[in-house]
Write an enzyme that holds these catalytic residues in place. Structure first.
Site, short mmCIF file in Angstrom:
data_model
loop_
_atom_site.label_atom_id
_atom_site.label_comp_id
_atom_site.label_asym_id
_atom_site.label_seq_id
_atom_site.Cartn_x
_atom_site.Cartn_y
_atom_site.Cartn_z
N CYS A 117 71.00 8.69 19.19
CA CYS A 117 71.93 8.24 18.75
C CYS A 117 72.47 6.97 19.35
CB CYS A 117 72.97 9.23 18.94
SG CYS A 117 73.29 9.84 20.67
N ASP A 151 73.63 6.62 22.36
CA ASP A 151 74.81 7.02 23.27
C ASP A 151 74.41 6.67 24.83
OD1 ASP A 151 76.04 7.71 21.37
OD2 ASP A 151 76.37 9.91 22.15
N CYS A 199 79.96 8.94 20.81
CA CYS A 199 80.66 9.67 19.99
C CYS A 199 81.71 10.47 20.52
CB CYS A 199 79.58 10.49 18.91
SG CYS A 199 78.93 12.01 19.64
N CYS A 204 74.55 16.07 22.79
CA CYS A 204 75.49 15.43 23.47
C CYS A 204 75.77 16.34 24.85
CB CYS A 204 76.80 15.31 22.92
SG CYS A 204 76.75 14.44 21.41
#
Lengths: 250, 137
Positions: B37, B39, B64, B107
């Site tokens: 992603c 991140d 996110c 995450c």
């Protein structure tokens, strides 16, 4: 009798499990009967085999394109319009397979991803399995993304955040914008160079395939791991460049 | 997909955002990223020299809501724990606490990675020979 066209690109011999032609009973090629030329039901093959190619990553795209057009014409469902509906259905299935195979193989990244999937590597699973390994050994996780790239990503994100705040305050910081643009150029260059790096691993892979295509060697795993690594870094940079563009445009 | 109340709470009021002195010998820094992603997460801990208890933790995450909430929660959890206790935090604990959906599990993995990386950095600093000049005085 002319040789089937698909053998012209790759030197891969016909699969041993080739069946007889449904129409004339002769041995058939992948798409057409070698003797009577009738279209055959699609065989469950990978995209490389579909084009009669070995599972190598360095591909002559112009030759692939020529072969694609050649097969497109021969497999076109209109050709078998007057033949039985079964034959036409096979043409349709073969044509759709042909399109998928061509679109996947002509693109260097899609081709690599496809090959890695054939090798049983799921790109998304990489990070998770590395975490599990770190947990089991009590060590620090092997990072998928190299530290220096992470530093750069973090730094750039800090600047982007500052840029956004400046914009909210209606302030324009030309120096900051220039700094970010410079970063962006560097990232784009890195993005390009990763493709070259990937191509050097293609060569390693292809050499291995020439020596022994069925080898279950550690080398095989190593090369695919290196390709996964490049693809991951490339994805990361692509996302980042996208964020930078969005921030600069707003 | 909607975020759970706990994720929204951490997202709106992230705990312990900021940074610690990276060069300090009692600070460990973990910088991790997820290629899926894009991140990137930085987590820092300050460890008591005598007790090995994590006295302070700071983070900064670009990503996110779930990534921000996971790292925010991670800093809350490691504080007051010894480094060894902190190592026992698993990503699934974070998933449960924040009710993360399957697509956001990575995450929480990232947050666990960040804790490990920070502690790993701190441990490396403890093993490294101390600078002679600083020790002599």
């Amino acid at each position: 009798m002319t040789k089937p066209a698909f053998t012209e690109i790759g030197a891969k011999p016909l699969p041993l499990e080739t069946n007889s032609c449904w129409s004339c009973g002769s041995m058939r090629a992948a798409h057409f009967c070698e003797s009577c030329g009738k279209v055959q039901p699609p065989a469950p093959v990978d995209y490389f085999s579909f084009f009669g190619l070995p599972a190598k990553l360095t591909i002559e795209v112009p030759a692939l394109e020529t072969e694609f057009y050649h097969l497109s014409r021969k497999l076109h469902p209109d050709l078998s319009a007057r033949a039985g509906s079964q034959e036409q259905e096979w043409s349709l299935e073969q044509s759709s397979l042909l399109n998928d195979a061509y679109r996947t193989l002509r693109d260097p990244i899609k081709r690599t991803q496809y090959l890695l999937r054939l090798e049983g590597v799921e790109l998304e699973e990489q990070s998770k399995s590395a975490t599990e390994q770190a947990r089991a050994t009590g060590g620090v996780k092997k990072q998928i993304v190299p530290p220096d790239l992470l530093e750069e990503v973090f730094e750039l994100n800090m600047q982007l955040e500052e840029l956004k705040m400046n914009k909210q305050m209606q302030e324009d910081d030309a120096a900051l914008t220039a700094e970010i643009a410079k970063h962006k150029t560097a990232l784009e260059e890195k993005y390009e160079s990763l493709l070259q790096e990937l191509q050097s691993y293609w060569k390693e892979w292809d050499a291995l395939m020439e020596r022994n295509p069925r080898a279950e060697s550690p080398e095989r795993k190593q090369i695919s791991a290196k390709m996964v690594d490049v693809l991951n870094r490339r994805n990361y940079i692509r996302n980042l460049v996208r964020d930078v563009n969005a921030a600069l445009e707003n | 997909m909607s975020y759970s109340d706990k994720v929204i709470d951490h997202y709106n009021n992230p705990r312990n955002v900021g940074s610690l002195d990276k060069s300090s010998t009692d600070v460990g820094t973990g910088l991790v990223g997820a290629p899926e992603c894009g991140d990137v997460m930085k987590l820092q801990i300050k460890v008591n020299r005598e007790t090995n208890v994590i006295e302070e933790a700071k983070f900064k995450t670009f990503g996110c809501g779930s990534a921000i909430a996971s790292s925010s929660l991670a800093t809350e959890w490691v504080k007051g724990k010894t480094v060894d206790e902190a190592l026992s935090i698993k990503n699934m604990d974070i998933v449960k606490e924040l009710s993360l959906p399957p697509v956001k599990i990575h995450c929480s993995v990232l947050a666990e990675d960040a804790i490990r990386a920070a502690i790993g950095d701190w441990k490396k600093k403890q093993e490294a020979p101390k600078p002679v000049a600083a020790e002599a005085k």
